[in-house]
Design a protein around this motif. Structure first.
Motif, PDB file in Angstrom:
ATOM      1  N   PRO A   1       1.961  -5.946  -9.771  1.00 24.00           N
ATOM      2  CA  PRO A   1       0.909  -6.700  -9.086  1.00 24.00           C
ATOM      3  C   PRO A   1      -0.460  -6.496  -9.708  1.00 24.00           C
ATOM      4  N   TRP A   2      -1.308  -7.511  -9.546  1.00 20.82           N
ATOM      5  CA  TRP A   2      -2.744  -7.404  -9.760  1.00 20.82           C
ATOM      6  C   TRP A   2      -3.400  -7.802  -8.445  1.00 20.82           C
ATOM      7  N   TYR A   3      -4.640  -7.382  -8.246  1.00 20.03           N
ATOM      8  CA  TYR A   3      -5.242  -7.512  -6.924  1.00 20.03           C
ATOM      9  C   TYR A   3      -6.596  -8.223  -6.967  1.00 20.03           C
ATOM     10  N   ARG A   4      -6.923  -8.772  -5.798  1.00 19.43           N
ATOM     11  CA  ARG A   4      -8.253  -9.321  -5.541  1.00 19.43           C
ATOM     12  C   ARG A   4      -8.717  -8.854  -4.157  1.00 19.43           C
ATOM     13  N   GLY A   5     -10.020  -9.020  -3.901  1.00 19.99           N
ATOM     14  CA  GLY A   5     -10.560  -8.851  -2.559  1.00 19.99           C
ATOM     15  C   GLY A   5     -10.221  -7.523  -1.920  1.00 19.99           C
ATOM     16  N   GLN A   6      -9.932  -7.577  -0.600  1.00 22.52           N
ATOM     17  CA  GLN A   6      -9.703  -6.367   0.174  1.00 22.52           C
ATOM     18  C   GLN A   6      -8.380  -5.690  -0.165  1.00 22.52           C
ATOM     19  N   GLU A   7      -7.476  -6.407  -0.825  1.00 23.56           N
ATOM     20  CA  GLU A   7      -6.203  -5.781  -1.188  1.00 23.56           C
ATOM     21  C   GLU A   7      -6.371  -4.756  -2.309  1.00 23.56           C
ATOM     22  N   TRP A   8      -7.422  -4.909  -3.113  1.00 26.22           N
ATOM     23  CA  TRP A   8      -7.611  -3.972  -4.219  1.00 26.22           C
ATOM     24  C   TRP A   8      -8.165  -2.650  -3.706  1.00 26.22           C
ATOM     25  N   SER A   9      -7.680  -1.561  -4.270  1.00 21.95           N
ATOM     26  CA  SER A   9      -8.304  -0.246  -4.115  1.00 21.95           C
ATOM     27  C   SER A   9      -8.124   0.497  -5.427  1.00 21.95           C
ATOM     28  N   TYR A  10      -8.903   1.517  -5.614  1.00 26.56           N
ATOM     29  CA  TYR A  10      -8.823   2.294  -6.852  1.00 26.56           C
ATOM     30  C   TYR A  10      -7.405   2.839  -7.048  1.00 26.56           C
ATOM     31  N   LEU A  11      -6.808   3.334  -5.973  1.00 25.40           N
ATOM     32  CA  LEU A  11      -5.464   3.901  -6.075  1.00 25.40           C
ATOM     33  C   LEU A  11      -4.432   2.825  -6.381  1.00 25.40           C
ATOM     34  N   ARG A  12      -4.446   1.727  -5.639  1.00 27.34           N
ATOM     35  CA  ARG A  12      -3.436   0.687  -5.846  1.00 27.34           C
ATOM     36  C   ARG A  12      -3.551   0.081  -7.242  1.00 27.34           C
ATOM     37  N   GLY A  13      -4.787  -0.093  -7.726  1.00 24.23           N
ATOM     38  CA  GLY A  13      -4.969  -0.593  -9.077  1.00 24.23           C
ATOM     39  C   GLY A  13      -4.428   0.369 -10.117  1.00 24.23           C
ATOM     40  N   GLY A  14      -4.683   1.665  -9.922  1.00 28.89           N
ATOM     41  CA  GLY A  14      -4.211   2.660 -10.875  1.00 28.89           C
ATOM     42  C   GLY A  14      -2.701   2.776 -10.921  1.00 28.89           C
ATOM     43  N   LEU A  15      -2.042   2.482  -9.812  1.00 28.48           N
ATOM     44  CA  LEU A  15      -0.583   2.601  -9.763  1.00 28.48           C
ATOM     45  C   LEU A  15       0.127   1.463 -10.470  1.00 28.48           C
TER      46      LEU A  15
ATOM     47  N   PRO B   1       0.834  -1.206   0.000  1.00 26.07           N
ATOM     48  CA  PRO B   1       0.000   0.000   0.000  1.00 26.07           C
ATOM     49  C   PRO B   1       0.865   1.250   0.000  1.00 26.07           C
ATOM     50  N   PRO B   2       0.577   2.229  -0.838  1.00 24.51           N
ATOM     51  CA  PRO B   2       1.407   3.437  -0.918  1.00 24.51           C
ATOM     52  C   PRO B   2       1.206   4.336   0.291  1.00 24.51           C
ATOM     53  N   PRO B   3       2.226   5.123   0.660  1.00 24.69           N
ATOM     54  CA  PRO B   3       2.129   6.023   1.819  1.00 24.69           C
ATOM     55  C   PRO B   3       1.517   7.379   1.454  1.00 24.69           C
ATOM     56  N   PHE B   4       0.600   7.405   0.515  1.00 28.84           N
ATOM     57  CA  PHE B   4      -0.078   8.636   0.126  1.00 28.84           C
ATOM     58  C   PHE B   4      -1.467   8.259  -0.368  1.00 28.84           C
ATOM     59  N   GLY B   5      -2.325   9.233  -0.448  1.00 28.33           N
ATOM     60  CA  GLY B   5      -3.683   9.010  -0.924  1.00 28.33           C
ATOM     61  C   GLY B   5      -3.955   9.765  -2.215  1.00 28.33           C
ATOM     62  N   LEU B   6      -5.114   9.500  -2.799  1.00 25.20           N
ATOM     63  CA  LEU B   6      -5.506  10.184  -4.024  1.00 25.20           C
ATOM     64  C   LEU B   6      -5.569  11.693  -3.840  1.00 25.20           C
ATOM     65  N   ALA B   7      -6.021  12.115  -2.659  1.00 26.04           N
ATOM     66  CA  ALA B   7      -6.161  13.550  -2.428  1.00 26.04           C
ATOM     67  C   ALA B   7      -4.814  14.258  -2.501  1.00 26.04           C
ATOM     68  N   GLU B   8      -3.751  13.596  -2.043  1.00 19.77           N
ATOM     69  CA  GLU B   8      -2.424  14.217  -2.113  1.00 19.77           C
ATOM     70  C   GLU B   8      -1.950  14.357  -3.557  1.00 19.77           C
TER      71      GLU B   8
ATOM     72  N   HIS C   1     -11.902   1.481 -16.028  1.00 21.10           N
ATOM     73  CA  HIS C   1     -11.313   2.490 -15.157  1.00 21.10           C
ATOM     74  C   HIS C   1     -11.740   2.309 -13.705  1.00 21.10           C
ATOM     75  N   GLN C   2     -12.955   1.890 -13.469  1.00 18.04           N
ATOM     76  CA  GLN C   2     -13.434   1.712 -12.103  1.00 18.04           C
ATOM     77  C   GLN C   2     -12.805   0.506 -11.426  1.00 18.04           C
ATOM     78  N   ASN C   3     -12.272  -0.432 -12.212  1.00 24.20           N
ATOM     79  CA  ASN C   3     -11.755  -1.680 -11.644  1.00 24.20           C
ATOM     80  C   ASN C   3     -10.339  -2.002 -12.115  1.00 24.20           C
ATOM     81  N   HIS C   4      -9.600  -0.989 -12.554  1.00 25.01           N
ATOM     82  CA  HIS C   4      -8.264  -1.254 -13.095  1.00 25.01           C
ATOM     83  C   HIS C   4      -7.406  -1.983 -12.055  1.00 25.01           C
ATOM     84  N   GLY C   5      -6.702  -2.995 -12.531  1.00 28.10           N
ATOM     85  CA  GLY C   5      -5.818  -3.741 -11.654  1.00 28.10           C
ATOM     86  C   GLY C   5      -6.483  -4.840 -10.859  1.00 28.10           C
ATOM     87  N   HIS C   6      -7.788  -5.060 -11.060  1.00 29.75           N
ATOM     88  CA  HIS C   6      -8.503  -6.122 -10.352  1.00 29.75           C
ATOM     89  C   HIS C   6      -8.565  -7.356 -11.246  1.00 29.75           C
TER      90      HIS C   6
END
Length: 447
Positions: free
Chosen positions: A334-348, A95-102, A205-210
């Motif tokens: 990486p690609w993600y499933r379940g709780q590990e996926w988030s919009y930010l992590r998928g986009g990265l 998980p990255p140490p920053f958020g989308l807002a930053e 776009h809503q599910n990139h990286g899933h």
């Protein structure tokens, strides 16, 4: 078989995984990283005012939940361990140490401004070039000219597609009617159903990286991969067949998924979107009628040279560019499933690519990371927005290899990825591509 060939155009690829939040089960996965890199911004505070619009109203993760998912702090010791235990090496799956807002705050405000006059100027430029190329080729009618025309016109068809793509995201202008009219004209002219594709691309776009939910070039689970017959694997992973997948995808989608981009009752769409699908399918059929009439008047050979061959060059551009946005980096992504996926992590996990002189022609679509995170930004601001966001993204941004005037190096990247990226494990929440040695050996022999 055809559906399996097209999976990579909009939905296939192999990964490597990590069981739950434990050890990574993929071959030679990246080592887990230490804490955030020096100089990287502190984890984001929770921002409640962030909102994302991809191309239509959608249900997305709340800003509160997104920041929790994307920041190691506030998630407990397991995220701290996941992001900083293994000798300080960077782990792209942590998980990255920053958020989308930053990231958003780092991008200048003017980068979000959409100028419809500027957008229409790009449309006018591309249309004039397309018509000029066709007129010149028809007049010269020389076999010394036709190959050059096919390459140039196919690239311009791809440029038209990118502008229609911007209409679908709403980054073309703030006027939905203008976006729809221009999008229909541009996409129908190159045989793409505007609303049908727009909606499925919104899903991407809503599910990139899933692994399961992504719509475009997503991984093929091991069980499904190993159920493929020899010929299907051959078509799926051997050049040039993956570069011809897009038309099949429009009609039949990807393996494990059903639906057509032309059918208003397809499970790709919501009931309230049926009218849009009927409109775009009717526009597509109208273009087919125009092409049929021109073929009758000018002859099939002439139309094949003027339109048919450039169309398939455009398809090859689309398949190659969209594939390389998500595959082929020298380090496993990486690609993600379940709780590990988030919009930010998928986009990265998205990649920028440098196309040399083609960057300007196809409207900087290779500047793709920021586009995936914030698709509302117009294409003519993507480079500036990316430069502004790099200090926040840190090592999560993969600098693209510089291209010569023409991006010949990317054909090698594509071929290498098709040899290596075959499937992902059926289990695990963070997974990486794995290689089938039999397919890899077969592909090398065919070269």
């Amino acid at each position: 078989m055809a559906r399996l060939v097209l999976s990579e155009c909009c939905g296939l690829a192999p990964l490597r995984l990590r069981a739950g939040r434990g050890a990574i089960a993929a071959p030679s996965p990246p080592a887990l990283s230490a804490a955030a890199a020096p100089g990287r911004p502190a984890p984001a505070a929770i921002h409640r005012d962030w909102a994302l619009r991809v191309s239509a109203a959608t249900r997305l993760t709340s800003a509160v939940e997104e920041d929790k998912r994307s920041s190691p702090l506030g998630e407990g010791d397991e995220h701290v361990a996941a992001s900083g235990a293994a000798g300080g090496e960077f782990d792209p799956g942590a998980p990255p140490p920053f958020g989308l807002a930053e990231i958003r705050a780092a991008i200048p405000k003017h980068c979000w401004v959409k100028d419809p006059w500027r957008s229409m100027a790009y449309v006018l430029r591309d249309v004039v070039v397309v018509l000029g190329l066709a007129a010149a080729a028809a007049r010269l009618d020389s076999w010394l000219v036709w190959p050059l025309y096919w390459a140039a016109q196919g690239t311009m068809f791809w440029a038209l597609f990118v502008l229609g793509h911007d209409c679908g995201h709403g980054s073309f202008s703030n006027n939905p009617k203008l976006n729809s009219v221009v999008g229909h004209i541009l996409h129908s002219s190159i045989l793409v159903p505007y609303h049908g594709w727009r909606i499925s691309h919104r899903t991407h776009h809503q599910n990139h990286g899933h692994v399961e939910k992504d719509e475009s070039w997503h991984p093929l689970p091991e069980r499904l991969y190993k159920s493929l017959d020899f010929m299907t694997r051959k078509l799926r992973f051997t050049m040039p067949f993956p570069l011809l997948a897009f038309p099949l995808y429009l009609f039949a989608r990807s393996p494990g998924k059903s639906g057509s981009h032309f059918n208003p009752s397809s499970d790709l769409f919501q009931p309230n979107e049926k009218k849009d699908i009927i409109t775009s399918t009717a526009s597509w059929l109208a273009m087919v009628g125009v092409l049929a009439g021109l073929t009758f008047l000018m002859g099939p050979v002439t139309m094949l040279k003027l339109y048919g061959v450039p169309y398939f060059v455009f398809v090859a551009w689309l398949d190659m560019v969209t594939y390389l946005h998500h595959h082929g980096h020298e380090d496993k992504l990486p690609w993600y499933r379940g709780q590990e996926w988030s919009y930010l992590r998928g986009g990265l996990t998205t990649l920028d690519r440098d196309y040399g002189l083609i960057n300007n022609i196809h409207h900087d679509i290779g500047t793709h990371v920021i586009h995936h995170l914030f698709p509302q930004i117009p294409h003519y601001h993507l480079i500036e927005a990316t430069e502004a966001a790099k200090p926040v993204l840190g090592k999560y941004y993969k600098e693209p290899k510089k291209s010569g005037p023409l991006p010949w190096h990317l054909f090698g990247v594509l071929a290498q990825s098709l040899k290596q990226d075959h499937y992902v494990s059926d289990t695990g929440d963070v997974v990486y591509y794995q290689t089938d040695s039999k397919t890899n050996t077969s592909a090398q022999k065919s070269d």
